[in-house]
Design an enzyme around this catalytic site. Structure first.
Site, PDB file in Angstrom:
ATOM      1  N   ASP A 197       0.826  -1.214   0.000  1.00 32.40           N
ATOM      2  CA  ASP A 197       0.000   0.000   0.000  1.00 32.40           C
ATOM      3  C   ASP A 197       0.860   1.263   0.000  1.00 32.40           C
ATOM      4  O   ASP A 197       1.968   1.270   0.531  1.00 32.40           O
ATOM      5  CB  ASP A 197      -0.909  -0.022   1.247  1.00 32.40           C
ATOM      6  CG  ASP A 197      -2.069   0.951   1.126  1.00 32.40           C
ATOM      7  OD1 ASP A 197      -2.400   1.359  -0.009  1.00 32.40           O
ATOM      8  OD2 ASP A 197      -2.643   1.308   2.165  1.00 32.40           O
ATOM      9  N   GLY A 198       0.326   2.326  -0.593  1.00 31.53           N
ATOM     10  CA  GLY A 198       0.986   3.628  -0.522  1.00 31.53           C
ATOM     11  C   GLY A 198       1.547   4.139  -1.847  1.00 31.53           C
ATOM     12  O   GLY A 198       2.229   5.173  -1.857  1.00 31.53           O
ATOM     13  N   TRP A 204       2.903   7.965  -2.424  1.00 32.98           N
ATOM     14  CA  TRP A 204       4.317   8.097  -2.828  1.00 32.98           C
ATOM     15  C   TRP A 204       4.401   9.004  -4.057  1.00 32.98           C
ATOM     16  O   TRP A 204       5.256   9.880  -4.142  1.00 32.98           O
ATOM     17  CB  TRP A 204       4.874   6.706  -3.136  1.00 32.98           C
ATOM     18  CG  TRP A 204       6.329   6.655  -3.475  1.00 32.98           C
ATOM     19  CD1 TRP A 204       7.376   6.495  -2.614  1.00 32.98           C
ATOM     20  CD2 TRP A 204       6.912   6.739  -4.792  1.00 32.98           C
ATOM     21  NE1 TRP A 204       8.572   6.468  -3.300  1.00 32.98           N
ATOM     22  CE2 TRP A 204       8.312   6.623  -4.647  1.00 32.98           C
ATOM     23  CE3 TRP A 204       6.389   6.896  -6.077  1.00 32.98           C
ATOM     24  CZ2 TRP A 204       9.193   6.652  -5.726  1.00 32.98           C
ATOM     25  CZ3 TRP A 204       7.262   6.937  -7.153  1.00 32.98           C
ATOM     26  CH2 TRP A 204       8.647   6.819  -6.977  1.00 32.98           C
ATOM     27  N   HIS A 211       2.348   3.494  -9.088  1.00 32.18           N
ATOM     28  CA  HIS A 211       2.127   2.063  -9.356  1.00 32.18           C
ATOM     29  C   HIS A 211       3.298   1.469 -10.136  1.00 32.18           C
ATOM     30  O   HIS A 211       3.715   0.342  -9.889  1.00 32.18           O
ATOM     31  CB  HIS A 211       0.819   1.867 -10.130  1.00 32.18           C
ATOM     32  CG  HIS A 211      -0.399   2.259  -9.345  1.00 32.18           C
ATOM     33  ND1 HIS A 211      -0.577   1.901  -8.028  1.00 32.18           N
ATOM     34  CD2 HIS A 211      -1.501   2.986  -9.681  1.00 32.18           C
ATOM     35  CE1 HIS A 211      -1.731   2.393  -7.588  1.00 32.18           C
ATOM     36  NE2 HIS A 211      -2.310   3.057  -8.569  1.00 32.18           N
ATOM     37  N   GLU A 248     -12.236  -4.828  -4.559  1.00 33.74           N
ATOM     38  CA  GLU A 248     -12.836  -3.495  -4.377  1.00 33.74           C
ATOM     39  C   GLU A 248     -12.093  -2.418  -5.185  1.00 33.74           C
ATOM     40  O   GLU A 248     -12.596  -1.309  -5.351  1.00 33.74           O
ATOM     41  CB  GLU A 248     -12.810  -3.097  -2.889  1.00 33.74           C
ATOM     42  CG  GLU A 248     -13.809  -3.870  -2.015  1.00 33.74           C
ATOM     43  CD  GLU A 248     -13.413  -5.315  -1.764  1.00 33.74           C
ATOM     44  OE1 GLU A 248     -12.206  -5.595  -1.638  1.00 33.74           O
ATOM     45  OE2 GLU A 248     -14.316  -6.182  -1.720  1.00 33.74           O
ATOM     46  N   LEU A 269      10.674 -20.739  -4.289  1.00 39.04           N
ATOM     47  CA  LEU A 269       9.735 -19.802  -3.657  1.00 39.04           C
ATOM     48  C   LEU A 269       8.356 -19.965  -4.295  1.00 39.04           C
ATOM     49  O   LEU A 269       8.237 -19.986  -5.520  1.00 39.04           O
ATOM     50  CB  LEU A 269      10.223 -18.358  -3.864  1.00 39.04           C
ATOM     51  CG  LEU A 269       9.267 -17.255  -3.399  1.00 39.04           C
ATOM     52  CD1 LEU A 269       9.177 -17.222  -1.871  1.00 39.04           C
ATOM     53  CD2 LEU A 269       9.728 -15.890  -3.906  1.00 39.04           C
TER      54      LEU A 269
HETATM   55  C1  IPE Z   1      -5.469  -2.737  -0.277  1.00 41.00           C
HETATM   56  O1  IPE Z   1      -5.149  -1.420  -0.412  1.00 41.00           O
HETATM   57  C2  IPE Z   1      -5.441  -3.429  -1.612  1.00 41.00           C
HETATM   58  C3  IPE Z   1      -4.136  -3.669  -2.171  1.00 41.00           C
HETATM   59  C4  IPE Z   1      -2.982  -3.392  -1.618  1.00 41.00           C
HETATM   60  C5  IPE Z   1      -4.117  -4.325  -3.460  1.00 41.00           C
HETATM   61  P1  IPE Z   1      -6.259  -0.280  -0.606  1.00 41.00           P
HETATM   62  O2  IPE Z   1      -5.514   0.981  -0.736  1.00 41.00           O
HETATM   63  O3  IPE Z   1      -7.176  -0.654  -1.718  1.00 41.00           O
HETATM   64  O4  IPE Z   1      -7.076  -0.349   0.759  1.00 41.00           O
HETATM   65  P2  IPE Z   1      -7.925   0.740   1.519  1.00 41.00           P
HETATM   66  O5  IPE Z   1      -8.934   1.262   0.542  1.00 41.00           O
HETATM   67  O6  IPE Z   1      -6.993   1.813   1.981  1.00 41.00           O
HETATM   68  O7  IPE Z   1      -8.535   0.003   2.672  1.00 41.00           O
HETATM   69  C1  IPE Z   2      -1.414   0.300  -3.425  1.00 39.73           C
HETATM   70  O1  IPE Z   2      -1.283   1.668  -3.422  1.00 39.73           O
HETATM   71  C2  IPE Z   2      -1.738  -0.260  -4.786  1.00 39.73           C
HETATM   72  C3  IPE Z   2      -3.096  -0.801  -4.907  1.00 39.73           C
HETATM   73  C4  IPE Z   2      -4.014  -0.775  -4.001  1.00 39.73           C
HETATM   74  C5  IPE Z   2      -3.444  -1.414  -6.164  1.00 39.73           C
HETATM   75  P1  IPE Z   2      -2.518   2.656  -3.405  1.00 39.73           P
HETATM   76  O2  IPE Z   2      -2.906   2.934  -4.828  1.00 39.73           O
HETATM   77  O3  IPE Z   2      -3.612   2.144  -2.563  1.00 39.73           O
HETATM   78  O4  IPE Z   2      -1.862   3.948  -2.784  1.00 39.73           O
HETATM   79  P2  IPE Z   2      -2.479   4.928  -1.695  1.00 39.73           P
HETATM   80  O5  IPE Z   2      -2.961   4.083  -0.565  1.00 39.73           O
HETATM   81  O6  IPE Z   2      -3.605   5.659  -2.351  1.00 39.73           O
HETATM   82  O7  IPE Z   2      -1.349   5.810  -1.308  1.00 39.73           O
HETATM   83 MG    MG Z   3      -4.103   2.377  -0.605  1.00 37.78          MG
END
Ligand code: IPE
Ligand code: IPE
Ligand code: MG
Length: 249
Positions: free
Chosen positions: A21-22, A26, A38, A68, A132
């Site tokens: 996540d993030g 970033w 991404h 989702e 792995l």
């Molecule tokens: C969870 O992250 C899904 C993935 C890392 C693929 P999200 O960014 O979608 O989750 P929420 O919306 O913050 O809970």
């Molecule tokens: C994780 O990063 C990637 C996916 C969920 C596919 P995010 O796209 O959720 O990045 P933030 O949480 O908005 O920073």
């Molecule tokens: Mg996210």
């Protein structure tokens, strides 16, 4: 499920799951569009896979796209699907050469034929590898996985005329997308968020959770080592007590 916990180094998790996540934050911090984050996230995926092999982890599950995440803007969804395809196309040969077995977990319903074809190719070509086990959770949701497992079991029970009251936890484990694999010992989430967001809901019953402050594109081997160090400092009790023989009766 075979339990070899007696014979292994309990400091190293056998199965690590990562909620990557993030990426968006970033990119925003760099005044760039989310897609830029991404793209950078794919390099972190490569680092995570390499680190897992080097650290002796046998199973790694990466949460790449949730059931989702379809609710995101169309353009972002397109970027994410494109990156998934690019990753398989570009990295499959190297992953196979490094002994990585790939499985894609999640629902395959309604995915486009090109992405389905790539997933099947990746699974087929890597099927004999064993250094792995890499699960990529794509179009994955823990609740949806459990729902699909129940549907599969219900059909099987009806067909065999089995009493639904005899269903076991092992039946359910076996019907999940991760059937036959150990539960994750360690679940890592980057970006500082502290929730599961529908990741491995059944399998994480006794996983140790480690939340890292770094954004996913900054993840590397040293973050993995930090999470494992934290994991190794935890006492896992599984509902029991730490050292039963010390307890006066
Ligand atoms: C969870 O992250 C899904 C993935 C890392 C693929 P999200 O960014 O979608 O989750 P929420 O919306 O913050 O809970
Ligand atoms: C994780 O990063 C990637 C996916 C969920 C596919 P995010 O796209 O959720 O990045 P933030 O949480 O908005 O920073
Ligand atoms: Mg996210």
């Amino acid at each position: 499920m075979a339990d070899d916990s007696q014979n292994r180094d309990t400091m190293t998790p056998r199965h690590v799951g990562i909620i990557m996540d993030g990426n968006g934050r970033w990119a925003a911090a760099r005044h760039k569009p989310r897609g830029f984050g991404h793209k950078a996230g794919v390099d972190a995926v490569r680092k995570a896979v390499r680190a897992a092999s080097e650290l002796g982890i046998s199973h790694l599950t990466l949460y790449a796209f949730s059931s989702e995440n379809w609710s995101r803007p169309q353009r972002e969804v397109r970027d994410l699907l494109g990156l998934m395809k690019l990753f398989i196309t570009r990295d499959l040969a190297e992953l196979c050469a490094n002994g990585v077995r790939i499985r894609i977990i999640g629902s395959r319903t309604d995915l486009s034929p090109d992405i389905l074809g790539l997933m099947e190719t990746a699974e087929f070509r890597s099927r004999d590898n064993s250094v792995l086990n890499l699960n990529i959770a794509f179009n994955y949701g823990g609740r949806d996985e459990i729902r699909r497992a129940f549907a599969r079991l219900a059909a099987e029970f009806a067909q065999k005329g089995r009493d639904p009251g005899t269903i076991t936890e092992a039946d359910i484990c076996g019907a999940l997308d991760t059937g036959g694999q150990p539960d994750p010992d360690l679940l890592i989430r980057t970006s500082g968020e502290m929730r599961l967001s529908n990741f491995m809901l059944w399998q994480s019953a006794y996983s140790e959770l480690v939340f890292l402050p770094c954004m996913w594109p900054d993840f590397d081997k040293s973050w993995m080592e930090q999470a494992i160090e934290e994991y190794a400092s935890r006492t896992r009790r599984f509902g029991g007590v730490e050292d039963a023989k010390d307890i006066a009766l």
